[in-house]
Design an enzyme around this catalytic site. Sequence first.
Site, PDB file in Angstrom:
ATOM      1  N   SER A  65       0.858  -1.184   0.000  1.00  0.00           N
ATOM      2  CA  SER A  65       0.000   0.000   0.000  1.00  0.00           C
ATOM      3  C   SER A  65       0.891   1.230   0.000  1.00  0.00           C
ATOM      4  CB  SER A  65      -0.897   0.016   1.246  1.00  0.00           C
ATOM      5  OG  SER A  65      -1.518   1.291   1.411  1.00  0.00           O
TER       6      SER A  65
ATOM      7  N   TYR B  39      -1.412  -1.129  10.281  1.00  0.00           N
ATOM      8  CA  TYR B  39      -1.536  -1.339   8.839  1.00  0.00           C
ATOM      9  C   TYR B  39      -0.323  -0.779   8.102  1.00  0.00           C
ATOM     10  CZ  TYR B  39      -3.594  -1.362   4.163  1.00  0.00           C
ATOM     11  OH  TYR B  39      -3.834  -1.574   2.830  1.00  0.00           O
TER      12      TYR B  39
END
Length: 267
Positions: free
Chosen positions: A141, A154
């Site tokens: 990401s 995350y």
Amino acid sequence: MRNHHRFAVVTGASSGIGVAYAERMAERGYDLILIARRRDRLEDVAKRITTKATRAVEIVTADLADAKDLSRIEALITEREDIDVLINNAGLGALGPTSQVTADALENLIKINILALTRLTHAALPGFLRRNSGTIINIASMIAVMPTPSGAGYSGSKAYVLNFTRSLQMELAKTSIIIQAVLPGPVRTEFFEASGLAAAPFPNELFMSAEQLVDTALQALDQGELVCFPSLENASLWTGFEDARIALSRALMQSGRPATRYLEKAQ
């Protein structure tokens, strides 16, 4: 990525990016092994793909956060000689201030985003090395290079994916094995809802569809781009980032002594 009429494995294949990868790999002539928790969703995906293309589609239900299920998928990948592509797409968000996210949610995130990705990659590598061929696509990401106060776990997990992938690229540089990291921005999937957010924390114009993302990432792969930021217009920003990282790395290896600024304060 060349088609040998062999199998591509896709994790998290029951929705969003995983479905898009499954469809595109089938279009490229690959048979499929689709892995996810929800069998009904996998059956729908498999049916949709087989009606469009004459491809074999195997579905395997598994929760990659469960040690027994993960071991079963590792064994499947290790034992088969007909797997050419592994797409580590399964992932969790557990978004929000760390003090408000449960420890169990963070542990589950680590199991899926880091442990499962690592173990499945490790399972694929011996066969790929024997054949001196194979492709691994790891979905990271853009948050891997963007620490955030609302997604510490995350962000940390995706930084791991980026560094793990980059290190593998170096290890395997003299082989024909291809390892790609894909670092998307916001994508129109169930991700934010599954992370427990009432609404996505980004304006609509920043979102890419799952199909756009996968098409872009595969085009990047075809072009030899092994770290892909799908929405990054100015690629020199990434090369500049890498140049700065390399300069820092070299500076860190100049001496084993404390930096002068610390010595001055101690006097």
